[in-house]
Motif scaffolding. Structure first.
Motif, PDB file in Angstrom:
ATOM      1  N   LEU A 142      34.476  44.067  31.420  1.00  0.00           N
ATOM      2  CA  LEU A 142      33.730  43.296  32.406  1.00  0.00           C
ATOM      3  C   LEU A 142      32.420  44.003  32.725  1.00  0.00           C
ATOM      4  N   ARG A 144      43.842  38.157  30.421  1.00  0.00           N
ATOM      5  CA  ARG A 144      43.448  39.408  31.067  1.00  0.00           C
ATOM      6  C   ARG A 144      41.970  39.728  30.814  1.00  0.00           C
ATOM      7  N   VAL A 145      41.454  40.601  31.646  1.00  0.00           N
ATOM      8  CA  VAL A 145      40.112  41.122  31.452  1.00  0.00           C
ATOM      9  C   VAL A 145      40.183  42.267  30.446  1.00  0.00           C
ATOM     10  N   GLU A 163      33.495  47.733  37.265  1.00  0.00           N
ATOM     11  CA  GLU A 163      33.764  47.291  35.889  1.00  0.00           C
ATOM     12  C   GLU A 163      34.971  48.021  35.315  1.00  0.00           C
ATOM     13  N   VAL A 187      32.255  38.692  31.049  1.00  0.00           N
ATOM     14  CA  VAL A 187      33.627  39.099  30.819  1.00  0.00           C
ATOM     15  C   VAL A 187      33.996  38.893  29.356  1.00  0.00           C
ATOM     16  N   LEU A 217      37.450  38.562  27.336  1.00  0.00           N
ATOM     17  CA  LEU A 217      38.862  38.331  27.633  1.00  0.00           C
ATOM     18  C   LEU A 217      39.767  38.903  26.556  1.00  0.00           C
ATOM     19  N   LEU A 237      33.021  35.748  38.397  1.00  0.00           N
ATOM     20  CA  LEU A 237      34.024  36.120  37.405  1.00  0.00           C
ATOM     21  C   LEU A 237      34.893  34.921  37.026  1.00  0.00           C
ATOM     22  N   ILE A 265      43.523  37.938  34.913  1.00  0.00           N
ATOM     23  CA  ILE A 265      42.322  37.270  35.417  1.00  0.00           C
ATOM     24  C   ILE A 265      42.426  36.970  36.909  1.00  0.00           C
ATOM     25  N   ALA A 298      42.043  40.089  38.990  1.00  0.00           N
ATOM     26  CA  ALA A 298      40.675  40.597  38.949  1.00  0.00           C
ATOM     27  C   ALA A 298      39.759  39.771  39.849  1.00  0.00           C
ATOM     28  N   ALA A 353      35.057  33.573  33.229  1.00  0.00           N
ATOM     29  CA  ALA A 353      36.340  33.532  32.519  1.00  0.00           C
ATOM     30  C   ALA A 353      36.656  32.113  32.053  1.00  0.00           C
TER      31      ALA A 353
END
Length: 293
Positions: free
Chosen positions: A216, A212-213, A234, A204, A206, A282, A242, A245, A286
């Motif tokens: 990815l 937030r993503v 993705e 990931v 950020l 994930l 985050i 997701a 993250a």
């Protein structure tokens, strides 16, 4: 017992290529952790071998290229990958994945090149290299060429190597890892020395505020006949907070995977693993990247 017709010890990469041209049916052997098992089981009984085990000066080690690309020799062992300062400083999740392969003896002998060239979906480093978009440099009678890893797998146990070709370098480009954090999860029936029931690698990138993503990458092993990325998942995760997701990634991935029933696990169980482990991978990726999860 090992039913081997002959074994040729190559003196160089070019010498190995010439040997493979002389005997197109010969099998390349490096660490031997896969090849010897197949011979012992009778699958490749009576074969001839071309050994590249001693070509460490040409094919072993991890280096950072002047442009920032990570270059990995295919004879680099799992242990060598895990303890490489270059790997730890650039793509640590690859070292973590390598440290989950088999037991200590296998990790000291098995190689990253072999883990890719066997074409097996359960290979512990394959999904992470798929997530990073590794580029595989091969050399053969016609010279060198580069193969993106998403074009490497041609089916179960089949890869894009042509007759007489050898994998000579694994390259992870700088722009494929810079700014990314990742996590690999291997689910197996035992905690050690077991083949993956499912493997998931999540990378990931950020947003600036770590909330937030931005981008990815999600790759699986044993969720299909070969390691692969979930490209639609993705895209769907990009831009999401985050937490959201993490909640949605597993369900999204279910639409792209195709695991099978086997004596190790049922398809239904593997689908359950896909849904659960995607979010866990994930969340940890993250967290490594600085997000509060």
């Amino acid at each position: 017992m090992y039913d081997i017709t002959s074994i040729y010890q190559a003196k160089s990469v070019d010498d190995a290529i010439e040997a493979l041209q002389r005997d197109p049916q010969a099998i390349v052997i490096a660490g031997g952790t896969d090849v010897l098992i197949k011979i012992r089981e009778g699958k490749d009984a009576g074969c001839s071998l071309v050994s590249i085990h001693e070509l460490k000066e040409e094919l072993e080690g991890v280096a950072l290229a002047p442009n920032g690309d990570v270059e990995i020799g295919p004879l680099t062992t799992f242990r060598g990958c895990t303890f490489s300062d270059v790997i730890r400083g650039t793509v640590p999740v690859l070292g973590e994945a390598a440290d989950m392969a088999g037991g200590p003896q296998l990790r000291a002998a098995g190689t990253l090149g072999g883990n890719l060239c066997n074409g097996i979906t359960s290979a512990d480093t394959a999904s992470t290299q798929m997530a990073f978009g590794a580029v595989l440099r091969v050399k053969g009678p016609k010279g060198e060429r580069e193969i993106p890893i998403d074009q490497w797998y041609k089916g179960v146990g089949k890869v894009a190597l042509e007759p007489g070709e050898l994998l000579v370098k694994i390259v992870i480009p700088k722009d494929h890892y810079e700014g990314w954090s990742g996590h690999y999860i291997k689910y197996a029936m035992r905690n050690a020395m077991d083949i993956a029931t499912l493997g998931v690698s999540c990378l990931v990138k950020l947003s600036a505020d770590k909330a937030r993503v931005d981008s990815l990458r999600l790759a699986f092993g044993v969720a299909g006949p070969v390691p692969f990325r979930c490209l639609e998942t993705e895209k769907a995760m990009a831009g999401l907070p985050i937490g959201e997701a993490i909640e949605k990634i597993g369900a999204a991935a279910l639409a792209e995977v195709n695991p099978r029933d086997s004596w190790r696990a049922s398809k239904a169980f593997r689908l359950q693993l896909v849904e659960e482990l995607s979010g866990r991978a994930l969340a940890e990726a993250a967290r490594k990247g600085g997000a509060k999860v």
